[in-house]
Design an enzyme around this catalytic site. Structure first.
Site, short mmCIF file in Angstrom:
data_model
loop_
_atom_site.label_atom_id
_atom_site.label_comp_id
_atom_site.label_asym_id
_atom_site.label_seq_id
_atom_site.Cartn_x
_atom_site.Cartn_y
_atom_site.Cartn_z
N PRO A 174 0.81 -1.22 0.00
CA PRO A 174 0.00 0.00 0.00
C PRO A 174 0.84 1.26 0.00
CG PRO A 174 -0.76 -1.55 1.67
CD PRO A 174 0.55 -2.06 1.17
N CYS A 175 0.30 2.32 -0.60
CA CYS A 175 0.97 3.62 -0.59
C CYS A 175 0.54 4.35 0.69
CB CYS A 175 0.56 4.44 -1.82
SG CYS A 175 1.41 6.02 -1.94
N GLN A 176 1.51 4.63 1.56
CA GLN A 176 1.23 5.23 2.86
C GLN A 176 2.27 6.30 3.17
OE1 GLN A 176 1.40 1.10 4.34
NE2 GLN A 176 -0.46 1.53 5.48
N TYR A 184 5.63 6.91 4.77
CA TYR A 184 6.73 6.02 5.12
C TYR A 184 7.77 6.68 6.02
CZ TYR A 184 4.64 3.57 1.22
OH TYR A 184 3.74 2.95 0.39
N ASN A 207 4.18 -0.18 -6.82
CA ASN A 207 3.40 0.82 -6.10
C ASN A 207 2.86 1.84 -7.10
OD1 ASN A 207 2.52 2.73 -3.95
ND2 ASN A 207 3.83 1.46 -2.66
#
Length: 412
Positions: free
Chosen positions: A84-86, A88, A129
């Site tokens: 998932p793109c979060q 970081y 991603n």
């Protein structure tokens, strides 16, 4: 045989691509020894149910990856996953700890934990991603990707990346994603990378260049070092910058980064929506748009310039451009999104014109746009709307197939 684990497996897009490579090479090069899929926001684990029906559950984990002990994950040569793109960012330093870790719930740190704690680290990584990863967050352009690259650099990996728009290489969907491949310092591929020829790795020597050719001339290029410590990268990278330094291709090697903006170079046949359509007689009636709903569809798809009122009562000017309606079947599709399913009118759902009228795309057609087998997501506990959702979260299998085929040949 390359022992492989698949993280954030979804309905198995990476696995299908790897198995197709095995079929092309007529030998079992990639062997999935463990997989994990957990969806935290739903009681019924739809993706995992589909995965287990296809491949069984003996080596499959359907629990939160953060709760999995690394000792319970088999040693492996290749780690793959579309995580998932979060956010970081590095959140804290643990007392008496193994170093810097990020926020709980941010799944990049689960990958980092596996790579850190495994004594026999995987030799290769293939990760995927959304392409905005290269420029997020908005207040520190490129920080998130810099954090990942720094982590991998410290763990002994060289990394190459490329933003790939699937339709530019003959696939039937305009889906743009960043793929990056890691090579551990123990591998022969790592030893082939040289600091003074990082540009050649992007144009002709790298796995990406061999899989997805590009024009030799860079549109623009940059070179810089990533030598600050991980916490400093997290706190300071990209501050004050309006654009990210990371372009759509690049390579990291021993802290040195070369990145360039490149154009695809493909002269083969390009697939279109027309090429993935099922026979019209097989389309259920509920996929056709009712005439009394057509005005709603036309409004949502059309251009707008109007005054709207927010929930707090504030009036504001709203404008957006029109979309092609219906979608042209002689072009690749737009990107499938998770809201593709269901009968309700939507700006972003695909609608095509047929002799029987306007209609939405069926689950099989959405699977074909991602190059999955027909009815791969069919399951008695999974609705057609959820099947569309799962395809909105999936990747284009053909890209994995290309990368893994090149990697297998290079290793061999």
């Amino acid at each position: 045989m390359i022992k492989t684990i698949e993280l954030f497996a979804g309905v198995g897009g990476f696995r299908i691509g790897l198995e197709r490579t095995n079929k092309i090479l007529e030998k079992s090069v990639f062997n999935i020894v463990w997989s994990n899929q957990w969806e935290p926001s739903t009681k019924t684990q739809h993706a995992s149910l589909i995965y287990e029906r296809k491949w069984g559950n003996s080596n499959h984990s359907n629990i939160n990856i953060e709760d999995v002990e690394v000792v319970d994950i088999p040693d492996h040569d290749l780690l793959v996953g579309g995580f998932p793109c979060q956010d970081y960012s590095v959140a804290t330093t643990l007392k008496n700890s193994k170093g810097l870790l990020g926020k709980k719930g941010v799944l990049w740190w689960s990958i980092h934990r596996i790579l850190s704690e495994k004594k026999n680290k995987p030799k290769y990584l293939i990760l995927e991603n959304v392409d905005r990863l290269l420029k997020s967050p908005s207040n520190q352009r490129g920080r998130d990707f810099a954090v990942m690259l720094k982590c991998l650099d410290e763990l002994g990996y060289a990394v190459e990346w490329r933003v790939i728009n699937a339709s530019e290489y003959g696939y039937p969907q305009r889906r743009r994603r960043v793929f990056f491949i890691g090579y551990h310092k123990s591998t022969s591929i790592y030893k082939k990378i040289q600091k003074d020829s990082l540009d050649e790795w992007i144009t002709k020597d790298g796995i990406m260049a061999k899989s997805f050719p590009i024009s030799n001339n860079f549109i623009t290029e940059k070179q810089f070092d990533l030598n600050a410590d991980l916490k400093d990268v997290s706190d300071n990278f990209g501050i004050g910058e309006k654009i990210s330094p990371f372009l759509n291709s690049g390579v990291l090697y021993k802290g040195n980064i070369f990145t360039a903006k490149v154009n695809s170079n493909f002269d083969g046949k390009k697939a279109t929506i027309k090429s993935i359509l099922i026979k019209e007689k097989s389309v259920p009636s509920e996929y056709y748009i009712d005439k009394d709903e057509l005005d709603k569809w036309e409004y949502l798809k059309g251009a707008k310039k109007e005054i709207r009122v927010s929930s707090s009562g504030f009036e504001y000017n709203y404008a957006e451009g029109g979309m092609i309606f219906p979608d042209s079947i002689d072009e690749p599709s737009r990107t499938i999104i998770t809201g593709e399913g269901g009968k309700s009118p939507s700006r972003f759902k695909h609608v095509i014109s047929t002799p029987k009228g306007l209609r939405r795309l069926t689950p099989i057609e959405l699977e074909r746009l991602n190059m999955f087998p027909d009815d791969h997501t069919k399951h008695e506990l999974v609705s057609d709307t959820k099947r569309a959702f799962l395809m909105g979260n999936a990747l284009v299998v053909g890209i994995v197939e290309k990368i893994s085929l090149t990697l297998a040949k290079e290793i061999d």
